[in-house]
Enzyme design. Structure first.
Site, PDB file in Angstrom:
ATOM      1  CD  GLU A 115      -1.852   2.235   1.702  1.00  0.00           C
ATOM      2  OE1 GLU A 115      -1.603   3.175   0.912  1.00  0.00           O
ATOM      3  OE2 GLU A 115      -1.893   2.361   2.926  1.00  0.00           O
TER       4      GLU A 115
ATOM      5  CB  CYS B 268      -1.465   7.128   1.247  1.00  0.00           C
ATOM      6  SG  CYS B 268      -2.428   5.896   2.144  1.00  0.00           S
TER       7      CYS B 268
END
Length: 476
Positions: free
Chosen positions: A249, A283
């Site tokens: 990720e 993010c």
């Protein structure tokens, strides 16, 4: 029990080298604690412990594993305020945000306690040979979990819970900026019934050497990482040596598009959440806000009014809305990106400076009229800075939104569902928030496309990252 030591085989131990490092409170730059720093021999001890523990854990029934995870959820839920305080201390995030993270982190234990009993297989009849095709999911092996500093609780539980549900043991390498929260989780897991050695925590100031050493061991079968794309690429190269299953990720550059028919109140609040959750150190944070020119002026006015109400302060102070950034390097990067944008023609609608005094604070900032050649359009800001541009044409804004190597998350605001869903399908991102600024949910498959990562965390997919498919061809 010394919660600042390494956690190996259910014991709190000094590192073999006896070295330690300081953890600093970013709100005041004071040392909170001294934590043991793991070396290669500590990694070997953790690998041995994980191997022994997994041999027993994988043979437990799915229901047994489920009940252990459910107890972990209950116990962590009872200690939300404690974990929130630790998160604020070492990460700096505001108290309310820290409570939200701790609650979100606990939810992964509940979700995967329910998924633990649902690793279903299939039996079918081969059309040509007549053999029976038996397909089942088996634990992949020991997992190496590498977690970031921005969500010191949730990024750990999002990996630990599915690994344990699948029947795997794990070794966790938390970020050196924020190891205390993950270490504090270990007594909860012990009390829940997690066997010694099944979960091991190795903080370190030498992450590259430690991670390389662990990944070179053939007993490691999964590497799960949350962090920057540059580090993720290096881990992928190393994973190839052992043909490890990678769950990555990575970075993002999220566009947020507000069409002229959007509900402006919902769009402003959604953009605020997408930008300022976790101070923008996420993010999933909206990095580029695209406003249709017909509503741009009104949106900016309302958005600035919303941002201007935020109060900066120590993350542990419940009166604070906005805490500090995690360290000086992060604040310096944010300031540089703002200065670059302004030098190229951006207009400062709010903020745009670091206040004087201790702590790594940066004021909530809104920049409009940001040019395409500003660095912040292409680089992840990771701070409380909203970057605003305008658009007129739908196809044009879709093209601009997709003009990035990243593909984690995007956001769309419109009352026209036919148009909104059409836009969502054209966006090259693994996740889309439609008329909302938060996409993360333990029940959803979190992850991106392009250079934002591989695999998914959460949902039904999360446990599969720690499992291997076995096919048996049988005759009877």
């Amino acid at each position: 029990m010394n919660l600042t030591n390494l956690y190996i085989d259910g014991k709190w131990v000094e590192s073999a080298s006896r070295t330690r490092f300081d953890v600093v409170n970013p709100s005041n730059e004071r040392v909170i604690a001294s934590v043991a720093s793991a070396d290669l021999s500590d990694a070997d001890r953790a690998l041995d412990a994980a191997e022994r523990a997994m041999a027993l854990w994988r043979s437990e029934t799915p229901r047994y594993r489920s009940e252990v995870l459910r107890r972990a959820f209950n116990l962590m839920s009872e200690r939300i305020e404690h974990f929130a305080h630790l998160i604020s201390l070492e990460n700096g995030k505001a108290s309310a945000d820290a409570v939200g993270e701790a609650s979100y982190a606990a939810e992964f234990f509940r979700w995967f306690s329910e998924e633990a009993v649902r690793a279903e297989g299939t039996i079918s009849h081969a059309p040509s040979s007549g053999a029976r095709i038996l397909v089942q999911q088996k634990p992949a092996g020991i997992g190496l979990l590498i977690t970031p500093w921005n969500y010191p609780a949730a990024m750990g539980t999002r990996k630990i819970a599915p690994a344990l549900a699948a029947g795997c043991a794990v070794i966790i390498k938390p970020a050196a900026e924020t190891p205390l929260t993950m270490l504090a989780l270990m007594p909860v897991l012990e009390e829940a019934g997690v066997p010694n050695g099944l979960v091991n925590v190795l903080p370190t100031t030498h992450p590259g050497a430690l991670v390389d050493h662990i990944m070179d061991d053939p007993r490691i079968r999964v590497v799960s990482f949350t962090g920057s794309t540059s580090v993720g690429k290096e881990l992928l190269r190393n994973a190839a040596g052992q043909v490890l299953n990678p769950a990555m990720e990575l970075g993002g550059n999220a566009p947020l598009i507000v069409f002229e028919d959007a509900d402006l109140d919902i769009a402003v609040e959604g953009a605020f959440q997408a930008k300022m959750r976790n101070l923008g150190e996420a993010c999933t944070a909206a990095n580029r806000i695209y406003l249709h020119e017909n509503i741009a002026a009104e949106f900016i006015s309302e958005f600035v009014a919303r941002m201007s109400k935020l109060k900066l302060g120590d993350g542990t102070d419940q009166r604070s809305d906005v805490g500090p950034l995690v360290n000086e390097a992060t604040r310096t990067k944010v300031a540089r990106l703002v200065e670059d944008a302004v030098a190229k023609g951006a207009i400062v609608e709010l903020g745009g400076y670091a206040p004087v005094g201790p702590g790594y604070f940066y004021t909530p900032t809104v920049l409009s009229n940001v040019p395409d050649d500003a660095d912040c359009i292409h680089d992840e800001i990771f701070g409380p800075v909203a970057i605003i541009q305008s658009f007129t044409d739908q196809d044009q804004v879709i093209c601009r939104a997709n003009d990035t190597e990243y593909g984690l998350v995007a956001y769309v605001f419109s009352k026209n569902m036919k148009r909104a869903l059409n836009v969502c399908e054209q966006l090259e991102f693994g996740m889309v928030g439609l008329n909302r600024g938060i996409v993360s949910d333990p029940a959803a498959p979190f992850g991106g496309v392009k250079q934002s990562g591989l695999g998914r965390e959460g949902g039904k997919d999360g446990m599969l990252e720690f499992m291997e498919t076995q096919y048996i061809s049988a005759a009877w």
